[in-house]
Design a protein around this motif. Structure first.
Motif, PDB file in Angstrom:
ATOM      1  N   PHE A  77     -16.025  13.058  84.559  1.00 53.52           N
ATOM      2  CA  PHE A  77     -15.021  12.252  83.836  1.00 53.52           C
ATOM      3  C   PHE A  77     -14.963  12.631  82.353  1.00 53.52           C
ATOM      4  O   PHE A  77     -13.907  12.505  81.722  1.00 53.52           O
ATOM      5  N   ALA A  78     -16.090  13.098  81.814  1.00 47.71           N
ATOM      6  CA  ALA A  78     -16.134  13.436  80.378  1.00 47.71           C
ATOM      7  C   ALA A  78     -15.143  14.555  80.099  1.00 47.71           C
ATOM      8  O   ALA A  78     -15.110  15.568  80.790  1.00 47.71           O
ATOM      9  N   GLY A  79     -14.291  14.354  79.087  1.00 55.02           N
ATOM     10  CA  GLY A  79     -13.322  15.394  78.749  1.00 55.02           C
ATOM     11  C   GLY A  79     -12.049  15.325  79.570  1.00 55.02           C
ATOM     12  O   GLY A  79     -11.071  15.997  79.270  1.00 55.02           O
ATOM     13  N   ARG A  80     -12.070  14.541  80.644  1.00 57.05           N
ATOM     14  CA  ARG A  80     -10.856  14.391  81.463  1.00 57.05           C
ATOM     15  C   ARG A  80     -10.221  13.021  81.274  1.00 57.05           C
ATOM     16  O   ARG A  80      -9.008  12.870  81.312  1.00 57.05           O
ATOM     17  N   TYR A  81     -11.074  12.007  81.133  1.00 58.94           N
ATOM     18  CA  TYR A  81     -10.605  10.608  81.171  1.00 58.94           C
ATOM     19  C   TYR A  81     -11.222   9.869  79.999  1.00 58.94           C
ATOM     20  O   TYR A  81     -12.446   9.932  79.795  1.00 58.94           O
ATOM     21  N   THR A  82     -10.389   9.163  79.237  1.00 61.79           N
ATOM     22  CA  THR A  82     -10.907   8.503  78.039  1.00 61.79           C
ATOM     23  C   THR A  82     -10.957   6.982  78.189  1.00 61.79           C
ATOM     24  O   THR A  82     -11.353   6.278  77.264  1.00 61.79           O
ATOM     25  N   GLY A  83     -10.560   6.472  79.354  1.00 60.11           N
ATOM     26  CA  GLY A  83     -10.639   5.028  79.578  1.00 60.11           C
ATOM     27  C   GLY A  83     -12.074   4.602  79.876  1.00 60.11           C
ATOM     28  O   GLY A  83     -13.027   5.373  79.696  1.00 60.11           O
ATOM     29  N   GLN A  84     -12.199   3.368  80.346  1.00 64.47           N
ATOM     30  CA  GLN A  84     -13.532   2.839  80.644  1.00 64.47           C
ATOM     31  C   GLN A  84     -13.958   3.249  82.058  1.00 64.47           C
ATOM     32  O   GLN A  84     -13.206   3.050  83.022  1.00 64.47           O
ATOM     33  N   LEU A  85     -15.136   3.816  82.157  1.00 62.05           N
ATOM     34  CA  LEU A  85     -15.668   4.227  83.457  1.00 62.05           C
ATOM     35  C   LEU A  85     -16.897   3.392  83.779  1.00 62.05           C
ATOM     36  O   LEU A  85     -17.824   3.298  82.974  1.00 62.05           O
ATOM     37  N   THR A  86     -16.898   2.754  84.955  1.00 68.82           N
ATOM     38  CA  THR A  86     -18.080   2.042  85.427  1.00 68.82           C
ATOM     39  C   THR A  86     -18.461   2.627  86.774  1.00 68.82           C
ATOM     40  O   THR A  86     -17.591   2.804  87.639  1.00 68.82           O
ATOM     41  N   ILE A  87     -19.712   2.960  86.935  1.00 72.24           N
ATOM     42  CA  ILE A  87     -20.177   3.437  88.239  1.00 72.24           C
ATOM     43  C   ILE A  87     -20.938   2.292  88.894  1.00 72.24           C
ATOM     44  O   ILE A  87     -21.927   1.796  88.346  1.00 72.24           O
ATOM     45  N   ALA A  88     -20.435   1.869  90.032  1.00 71.49           N
ATOM     46  CA  ALA A  88     -20.961   0.649  90.651  1.00 71.49           C
ATOM     47  C   ALA A  88     -22.393   0.834  91.145  1.00 71.49           C
ATOM     48  O   ALA A  88     -22.760   1.884  91.664  1.00 71.49           O
ATOM     49  N   GLU A  89     -23.157  -0.220  90.955  1.00 72.89           N
ATOM     50  CA  GLU A  89     -24.411  -0.407  91.675  1.00 72.89           C
ATOM     51  C   GLU A  89     -24.254  -1.733  92.391  1.00 72.89           C
ATOM     52  O   GLU A  89     -23.390  -2.533  92.041  1.00 72.89           O
TER      53      GLU A  89
END
Ligand SMILES: [Zn+2]
Length: 255
Positions: free
Chosen positions: A236-248
């Motif tokens: 996602f780094a460099g492609r997407y600037t929104g908020q990223l959450t990876i679920a646990e």
């Protein structure tokens, strides 16, 4: 208390030591809803301080076992604890018959659970109102393959879901073959819950950036990513600037 999404189960169909299969709870204006039921949802709701008897409505995306495995136990549990108010279940074509047979295989009857069980076989594209929620299903390509159609006919349907609450919109990908399937459904979406069992993170990142989605919650992680979520962060780094959450399991997102 703000509306909240809680991840009950963040894994794919392959078991891991720390993640249950697909299930989410949604609290909207104090009312409790479930999205998919692949995990032991009653146990997990208790674990997170919620009461399974408070669930108003359950939305099923499709009938693969990693999305429905906890359903029988949840329905039985509500029966044993003498639930008194109705429970609504929405699911793809065939859901009424499947739930009837699931219960009958354990010597229970849909019409004799001690509570009213309302099962809706959804029509893709139709708008359903559940409390403060407006819900619309859309068909995905996940089960649109020749083998599934040959073996199970037109009941082999998988769906994603658009859920509108008071002031927010969630899009749940369900299981898909490519994020571009979501193209015409993610408009005005505040949170995209995207699976990571049948797609690559680069494709999801590019899609989310192009569609200008403010927040992506990656869930339903295949073992490759469940054990190495940093691979998703890197993609996602460099492609997407929104908020990223990876679920646990246990991840909460305020809406
Ligand atoms: Zn799945």
């Amino acid at each position: 208390m703000p509306d909240e999404l809680l991840v009950l189960g963040s894994s794919s169909a392959i078991a891991t030591p720390t993640r249950f299969a697909s299930a989410y709870s949604l609290i909207v204006a104090g009312k409790l809803f479930l999205i998919d039921c692949g995990a032991p949802v009653s146990n997990l709701l208790y674990r997170y301080g919620l009461d399974p008897l408070d669930v108003n409505t359950l939305f099923l995306s499709h009938w693969h076992i990693d999305h429905v495995a906890g359903l029988g136990m949840f329905l039985s549990h509500n029966r044993i604890l003498k639930r008194s108010h109705p429970l609504n279940i929405y699911g793809p074509r065939g859901s009424q018959g499947k739930i009837r047979r699931l219960l009958a295989s354990s010597f229970m009857l849909v019409d004799d659970m001690g509570y009213e069980l309302n099962i809706v076989n959804i029509k893709p594209g139709k708008q359903y109102q559940e409390g403060l929620l407006q819900v619309r299903y859309f068909k995905t390509e996940h089960l649109e393959n020749p083998k599934a159609k040959a073996d199970f006919g037109d009941k082999a349907i998988a769906c994603g879901i658009v859920i509108d609450g008071p002031g927010w919109r969630i899009v749940y990908s369900g299981d898909i073959t490519s994020p571009t399937e979501l193209d015409s459904h993610v408009g005005k979406c505040d949170l995209l819950i995207h699976e990571m069992a049948h797609v690559q993170p680069e494709a999801v990142a590019d899609f989310a950036a192009t569609a200008k989605i403010p927040h992506v919650l990656i869930s339903h992680l295949s073992p490759e990513f469940a054990d190495a979520p940093e691979k998703i962060v890197e993609a996602f780094a460099g492609r997407y600037t929104g908020q990223l959450t990876i679920a646990e399991d246990g991840t909460r997102v305020a809406l």
